[in-house]
Scaffold this motif. Sequence first.
Motif, short mmCIF file in Angstrom:
data_model
loop_
_atom_site.label_atom_id
_atom_site.label_comp_id
_atom_site.label_asym_id
_atom_site.label_seq_id
_atom_site.Cartn_x
_atom_site.Cartn_y
_atom_site.Cartn_z
N ILE A 1 9.47 60.09 62.70
CA ILE A 1 10.10 59.96 64.01
C ILE A 1 11.52 60.52 63.92
CG2 ILE A 1 10.85 57.58 63.54
CD1 ILE A 1 10.54 57.04 66.57
N GLY A 2 11.91 61.32 64.91
CA GLY A 2 13.22 61.96 64.87
C GLY A 2 14.09 61.57 66.04
N PHE A 3 15.38 61.35 65.77
CA PHE A 3 16.37 60.98 66.79
C PHE A 3 17.41 62.08 66.90
CE2 PHE A 3 14.44 57.06 65.55
CZ PHE A 3 14.54 56.19 66.64
N GLU A 4 17.55 62.65 68.09
CA GLU A 4 18.54 63.69 68.33
C GLU A 4 19.45 63.27 69.48
OE1 GLU A 4 20.92 66.84 69.53
OE2 GLU A 4 20.11 66.35 67.56
N GLY A 5 20.78 63.34 69.24
CA GLY A 5 21.73 62.97 70.27
C GLY A 5 23.09 63.58 70.03
N SER A 6 23.13 64.84 69.59
CA SER A 6 24.40 65.46 69.20
C SER A 6 25.21 65.96 70.38
CB SER A 6 24.14 66.62 68.24
OG SER A 6 23.34 67.61 68.86
N ALA A 7 24.59 66.08 71.55
CA ALA A 7 25.31 66.55 72.74
C ALA A 7 24.87 65.73 73.95
CB ALA A 7 25.08 68.04 72.94
N LYS B 1 22.00 65.52 75.42
CA LYS B 1 20.58 65.17 75.47
C LYS B 1 20.24 64.15 74.39
CE LYS B 1 19.51 69.65 77.38
NZ LYS B 1 20.96 69.96 77.53
N ILE B 2 19.54 63.11 74.77
CA ILE B 2 19.04 62.13 73.82
C ILE B 2 17.52 62.33 73.75
CG2 ILE B 2 19.18 60.43 75.70
CD1 ILE B 2 19.11 59.58 71.97
N GLY B 3 17.02 62.65 72.59
CA GLY B 3 15.60 62.94 72.44
C GLY B 3 14.99 62.23 71.26
N ILE B 4 13.73 61.84 71.41
CA ILE B 4 12.99 61.22 70.32
C ILE B 4 11.64 61.92 70.20
CG2 ILE B 4 11.91 59.10 69.48
CD1 ILE B 4 14.10 57.54 70.90
N GLY B 5 11.32 62.35 69.01
CA GLY B 5 10.05 63.04 68.77
C GLY B 5 9.30 62.42 67.61
N ILE B 6 8.00 62.47 67.69
CA ILE B 6 7.14 61.94 66.62
C ILE B 6 6.12 63.02 66.29
CG2 ILE B 6 5.53 60.14 65.92
CD1 ILE B 6 6.79 58.30 67.99
N LEU B 7 5.96 63.30 65.01
CA LEU B 7 4.93 64.25 64.59
C LEU B 7 4.25 63.78 63.32
CD1 LEU B 7 5.98 66.10 61.98
CD2 LEU B 7 7.24 67.29 63.74
N GLU B 8 3.07 64.31 63.11
CA GLU B 8 2.29 63.96 61.92
C GLU B 8 1.99 65.21 61.12
OE1 GLU B 8 -1.94 61.77 60.69
OE2 GLU B 8 -1.52 62.26 62.79
N HIS B 9 2.23 65.15 59.83
CA HIS B 9 1.82 66.20 58.92
C HIS B 9 0.49 65.77 58.30
CE1 HIS B 9 5.80 68.56 58.08
NE2 HIS B 9 5.59 68.35 59.37
N GLY C 1 14.12 65.53 69.92
CA GLY C 1 13.90 64.71 68.73
C GLY C 1 12.85 65.26 67.81
N LEU C 2 11.94 66.06 68.36
CA LEU C 2 10.85 66.60 67.55
C LEU C 2 11.37 67.52 66.45
CD1 LEU C 2 7.74 66.37 67.55
CD2 LEU C 2 7.67 68.49 68.84
N MET C 3 12.40 68.30 66.76
CA MET C 3 12.93 69.22 65.75
C MET C 3 13.56 68.46 64.58
SD MET C 3 16.30 70.68 67.71
CE MET C 3 17.93 69.99 67.36
N ILE C 4 14.14 67.29 64.87
CA ILE C 4 14.72 66.48 63.82
C ILE C 4 13.62 65.84 62.98
CG2 ILE C 4 16.27 64.55 63.32
CD1 ILE C 4 17.58 67.09 64.55
#
Length: 339
Positions: free
Chosen positions: A4-10, A12-20, A300-303
């Motif tokens: 799970i990734g948390f992005e909030g550097s500017a 936009k607040i984003g959360i992404g989840i991915l599975e490898h 958040g997905l990119m994080i």
Amino acid sequence: MIAIGFEGSANKIGIGILEHTASGEAVVLANVRRTYITPPGQGFLPKDTAVHHRQHVLALVKEALAVAKIKPSQIDCICFTKGPGMAAPLISVALVARTLSLIWKKPLVGVNHAIGHIEMGRMITGAQNPIVLYVSGGNTQVIAYSEKRYRIFGEAIDIAVGNCLDRFARIVGLPNDPAPGYNVEQCAKRGKTFVELPYGVKGMDVSFSGILTFIESVAEDKLKKGLVTVDDLCYSLQETLFAMLVEITERAMAHVGSSEVLIVGGVGSNVRLQEMMESMVKDRGGRLFATDERFCIDNGLMIAQAGALMYATGIVTELENTNCTQRYRTDDVYVAWRE
């Protein structure tokens, strides 16, 4: 492995989840986001942006888990943006990541924002070893991978290209919804008269502040007299800025011998930039890789993707080292996951 990734550097607040998966495939499970939008003519202040992120982050966590249809116990690592970015928003989001790490008993991975954009772009497009043009509100860099690091071949020496577009949008009163750069792009499509502007290429670097000052004076003079329109100025600014970016990208391609270009960052979703870059790349017998606003704009997905790659190679950020920094260079990161 699920990250799970948390992005909030500017703004936009984003959360992404991915599975490898076991086969090495990256599967997107969730990618949710909220944007802090200010009135026309205004930028976003760090303290106000941080308040926005705090107001939305917990609801976004619940939404992401619901969309992904998973429980916290299924997550393997929590990834967050360590930098660069605006201090207050970065810290507010990192605090949530730390707290969830303690509650869920999951390891943390601090991610470089630029690396997140690059790895997200590579994952979505399938680009193998491209020259990367990273263009956003806070960054402008031409990057290529070499010997375990993403090397910067050229960059903006003053303000970023996205910042230049955003500030010009405020000068001429364009709205910030959904984004000032997007509204400049739409106006530019209707422009008919090209206004010659300064061309700020300095070797492999670019400079945008002088162009912004010049076009502001044009707006104050010719715009008020009716000699040009806002559409004309948006068109002229885009064509000039993007020509500069295409030039330094082509020079990097020639130097490295690459046949691929990958555009990442919020400005990378601009269709005109993609058209101009594709024309250059095709002339060189190469291929352009780009994505739409779902993946170009901060998310958040990119994080999660960059953090998952780091975690898979044994990289974990200890709790006492989860501080954020505004000065976190792309080439500071050791890229252990690439050959």
